[in-house]
Design a protein around this motif. Sequence first.
Motif, PDB file in Angstrom:
ATOM      1  N   ASP A  15       0.831  -1.192   0.000  1.00  0.00           N
ATOM      2  CA  ASP A  15       0.000   0.000   0.000  1.00  0.00           C
ATOM      3  C   ASP A  15       0.868   1.245   0.000  1.00  0.00           C
ATOM      4  O   ASP A  15       1.822   1.354   0.763  1.00  0.00           O
ATOM      5  CB  ASP A  15      -0.905  -0.012   1.239  1.00  0.00           C
ATOM      6  CG  ASP A  15      -1.893   1.134   1.236  1.00  0.00           C
ATOM      7  OD1 ASP A  15      -2.313   1.542   0.143  1.00  0.00           O
ATOM      8  OD2 ASP A  15      -2.239   1.616   2.327  1.00  0.00           O
ATOM      9  N   GLY A  16       0.544   2.212  -0.873  1.00  0.00           N
ATOM     10  CA  GLY A  16       1.253   3.479  -0.900  1.00  0.00           C
ATOM     11  C   GLY A  16       2.555   3.419  -1.681  1.00  0.00           C
ATOM     12  O   GLY A  16       3.057   2.355  -2.031  1.00  0.00           O
ATOM     13  N   VAL A  29      -0.981   0.213  -8.048  1.00  0.00           N
ATOM     14  CA  VAL A  29      -1.976   0.954  -8.824  1.00  0.00           C
ATOM     15  C   VAL A  29      -3.303   0.209  -8.796  1.00  0.00           C
ATOM     16  O   VAL A  29      -3.373  -0.960  -9.142  1.00  0.00           O
ATOM     17  CB  VAL A  29      -1.526   1.142 -10.290  1.00  0.00           C
ATOM     18  CG1 VAL A  29      -2.558   1.958 -11.061  1.00  0.00           C
ATOM     19  CG2 VAL A  29      -0.157   1.813 -10.365  1.00  0.00           C
ATOM     20  N   ASP A  30      -4.320   0.903  -8.362  1.00  0.00           N
ATOM     21  CA  ASP A  30      -5.690   0.393  -8.430  1.00  0.00           C
ATOM     22  C   ASP A  30      -6.567   1.574  -8.827  1.00  0.00           C
ATOM     23  O   ASP A  30      -7.200   2.200  -7.998  1.00  0.00           O
ATOM     24  CB  ASP A  30      -6.125  -0.187  -7.087  1.00  0.00           C
ATOM     25  CG  ASP A  30      -7.504  -0.828  -7.162  1.00  0.00           C
ATOM     26  OD1 ASP A  30      -8.015  -1.029  -8.283  1.00  0.00           O
ATOM     27  OD2 ASP A  30      -8.083  -1.123  -6.090  1.00  0.00           O
ATOM     28  N   GLY A  31      -6.518   1.895 -10.103  1.00  0.00           N
ATOM     29  CA  GLY A  31      -7.184   3.100 -10.604  1.00  0.00           C
ATOM     30  C   GLY A  31      -6.213   3.873 -11.472  1.00  0.00           C
ATOM     31  O   GLY A  31      -5.772   3.393 -12.507  1.00  0.00           O
ATOM     32  N   THR A  32      -5.814   5.066 -11.005  1.00  0.00           N
ATOM     33  CA  THR A  32      -4.944   5.932 -11.799  1.00  0.00           C
ATOM     34  C   THR A  32      -3.859   6.554 -10.930  1.00  0.00           C
ATOM     35  O   THR A  32      -4.096   6.931  -9.787  1.00  0.00           O
ATOM     36  CB  THR A  32      -5.758   7.068 -12.452  1.00  0.00           C
ATOM     37  OG1 THR A  32      -6.796   6.525 -13.257  1.00  0.00           O
ATOM     38  CG2 THR A  32      -4.867   7.945 -13.331  1.00  0.00           C
ATOM     39  N   VAL A  33      -2.652   6.659 -11.471  1.00  0.00           N
ATOM     40  CA  VAL A  33      -1.570   7.401 -10.844  1.00  0.00           C
ATOM     41  C   VAL A  33      -0.867   8.181 -11.948  1.00  0.00           C
ATOM     42  O   VAL A  33      -0.787   7.734 -13.092  1.00  0.00           O
ATOM     43  CB  VAL A  33      -0.591   6.463 -10.108  1.00  0.00           C
ATOM     44  CG1 VAL A  33       0.152   5.561 -11.096  1.00  0.00           C
ATOM     45  CG2 VAL A  33       0.397   7.253  -9.267  1.00  0.00           C
ATOM     46  N   MET A  34      -0.386   9.367 -11.620  1.00  0.00           N
ATOM     47  CA  MET A  34       0.299  10.207 -12.593  1.00  0.00           C
ATOM     48  C   MET A  34       1.806  10.034 -12.439  1.00  0.00           C
ATOM     49  O   MET A  34       2.340  10.083 -11.322  1.00  0.00           O
ATOM     50  CB  MET A  34      -0.077  11.679 -12.387  1.00  0.00           C
ATOM     51  CG  MET A  34      -1.573  11.955 -12.370  1.00  0.00           C
ATOM     52  SD  MET A  34      -2.419  11.430 -13.885  1.00  0.00           S
ATOM     53  CE  MET A  34      -1.649  12.544 -15.062  1.00  0.00           C
ATOM     54  N   GLU A  46      -2.271  -5.422 -15.107  1.00  0.00           N
ATOM     55  CA  GLU A  46      -2.792  -4.863 -16.349  1.00  0.00           C
ATOM     56  C   GLU A  46      -2.833  -3.348 -16.232  1.00  0.00           C
ATOM     57  O   GLU A  46      -3.686  -2.782 -15.550  1.00  0.00           O
ATOM     58  CB  GLU A  46      -4.203  -5.413 -16.617  1.00  0.00           C
ATOM     59  CG  GLU A  46      -4.265  -6.920 -16.825  1.00  0.00           C
ATOM     60  CD  GLU A  46      -3.548  -7.350 -18.089  1.00  0.00           C
ATOM     61  OE1 GLU A  46      -3.502  -6.549 -19.053  1.00  0.00           O
ATOM     62  OE2 GLU A  46      -3.016  -8.479 -18.121  1.00  0.00           O
ATOM     63  N   LEU A  47      -1.884  -2.677 -16.880  1.00  0.00           N
ATOM     64  CA  LEU A  47      -1.809  -1.223 -16.850  1.00  0.00           C
ATOM     65  C   LEU A  47      -1.749  -0.660 -18.262  1.00  0.00           C
ATOM     66  O   LEU A  47      -1.166  -1.283 -19.155  1.00  0.00           O
ATOM     67  CB  LEU A  47      -0.573  -0.754 -16.076  1.00  0.00           C
ATOM     68  CG  LEU A  47      -0.475  -1.123 -14.595  1.00  0.00           C
ATOM     69  CD1 LEU A  47       0.852  -0.622 -14.020  1.00  0.00           C
ATOM     70  CD2 LEU A  47      -1.643  -0.551 -13.807  1.00  0.00           C
ATOM     71  N   THR A  48      -2.351   0.506 -18.444  1.00  0.00           N
ATOM     72  CA  THR A  48      -2.234   1.233 -19.702  1.00  0.00           C
ATOM     73  C   THR A  48      -1.681   2.620 -19.395  1.00  0.00           C
ATOM     74  O   THR A  48      -1.851   3.141 -18.292  1.00  0.00           O
ATOM     75  CB  THR A  48      -3.585   1.362 -20.415  1.00  0.00           C
ATOM     76  OG1 THR A  48      -4.515   2.044 -19.558  1.00  0.00           O
ATOM     77  CG2 THR A  48      -4.147  -0.003 -20.775  1.00  0.00           C
ATOM     78  N   PHE A  49      -1.017   3.226 -20.389  1.00  0.00           N
ATOM     79  CA  PHE A  49      -0.359   4.506 -20.179  1.00  0.00           C
ATOM     80  C   PHE A  49      -0.855   5.503 -21.214  1.00  0.00           C
ATOM     81  O   PHE A  49      -0.820   5.239 -22.422  1.00  0.00           O
ATOM     82  CB  PHE A  49       1.157   4.341 -20.275  1.00  0.00           C
ATOM     83  CG  PHE A  49       1.699   3.361 -19.268  1.00  0.00           C
ATOM     84  CD1 PHE A  49       2.079   3.787 -18.000  1.00  0.00           C
ATOM     85  CD2 PHE A  49       1.812   2.007 -19.579  1.00  0.00           C
ATOM     86  CE1 PHE A  49       2.568   2.879 -17.069  1.00  0.00           C
ATOM     87  CE2 PHE A  49       2.299   1.102 -18.655  1.00  0.00           C
ATOM     88  CZ  PHE A  49       2.682   1.541 -17.391  1.00  0.00           C
ATOM     89  N   LEU A  83       3.651  -0.866 -10.276  1.00  0.00           N
ATOM     90  CA  LEU A  83       4.418  -0.112 -11.254  1.00  0.00           C
ATOM     91  C   LEU A  83       5.776   0.290 -10.677  1.00  0.00           C
ATOM     92  O   LEU A  83       5.873   0.677  -9.509  1.00  0.00           O
ATOM     93  CB  LEU A  83       3.620   1.144 -11.647  1.00  0.00           C
ATOM     94  CG  LEU A  83       4.259   2.185 -12.548  1.00  0.00           C
ATOM     95  CD1 LEU A  83       4.579   1.601 -13.924  1.00  0.00           C
ATOM     96  CD2 LEU A  83       3.317   3.392 -12.682  1.00  0.00           C
ATOM     97  N   TYR A  84       6.816   0.213 -11.506  1.00  0.00           N
ATOM     98  CA  TYR A  84       8.152   0.645 -11.117  1.00  0.00           C
ATOM     99  C   TYR A  84       8.556   1.825 -11.991  1.00  0.00           C
ATOM    100  O   TYR A  84       8.496   1.740 -13.226  1.00  0.00           O
ATOM    101  CB  TYR A  84       9.161  -0.492 -11.293  1.00  0.00           C
ATOM    102  CG  TYR A  84       8.829  -1.731 -10.492  1.00  0.00           C
ATOM    103  CD1 TYR A  84       9.208  -1.835  -9.152  1.00  0.00           C
ATOM    104  CD2 TYR A  84       8.126  -2.788 -11.060  1.00  0.00           C
ATOM    105  CE1 TYR A  84       8.896  -2.971  -8.413  1.00  0.00           C
ATOM    106  CE2 TYR A  84       7.807  -3.921 -10.332  1.00  0.00           C
ATOM    107  CZ  TYR A  84       8.198  -4.007  -9.008  1.00  0.00           C
ATOM    108  OH  TYR A  84       7.887  -5.124  -8.275  1.00  0.00           O
TER     109      TYR A  84
END
Length: 217
Positions: A15-16, A29-34, A46-49, A83-84
């Motif tokens: 977490d965090g 990531v569970d949603g969106t991060v910038m 599963e991530l998209t950018f 994500l790294y």
Amino acid sequence: MDLSNIPQAAEADADGFRKENNRLLGIPVDGTVMIRAGSMVGYTGELTFTGKSTAEGGLTGFVKEAVTSEGTPVMAAEGSGYLYVADRSKKVQTLDLDAGESLSVNGNDVLAFESSVDYEINTVGSLSGAAASGLTNVYLTGPGEVAVTTHGDPLVVTPPVKTDPDATVAWSDGLSPSFSVNKALEIGQTSGESVQMEFTADEGFVVLQPHEEGGQM
């Protein structure tokens, strides 16, 4: 094979923001991060950018620097996974912004921030002639976690203080720096150190790094 001497990745349900090491940030990531465009070095799940480099302000803010024509593009990482991110082996610093708390960060030094953090990208200061320049700046307002990067270990100083723009990482809300030319340094100088940022308030803080971002390593 014994890998015990190599740091192991965090659990996927961590977490965090997590500093995997001094130069690599892990983000569940569970949603969106910038994140800074181009900073992704790996991910699970599963991530998209999606790029956010438009000329508008707010969530799709992107402003080019007057001299270098380099900007501060950010992208949204969306989905579910881990994500790294990293940026040129710079050291990672993390901090929490409370609701309504703000921080100004040099655009070169923004690595990631939670989607709950509002941001605006603009330029700060300008000078005429050969020294004409503006600092691409990201104004972040909490609540949420923020990660910035520094060349080496940062130093927090209290204004009033004058700084090299290329070594200035961030400053607290309420500070409004101005740009000036130190004539004593300008004569015979080609390094750009004649251009200075000046913080005149008697409170707040400025974060410096032991490296000029626009200079040579």
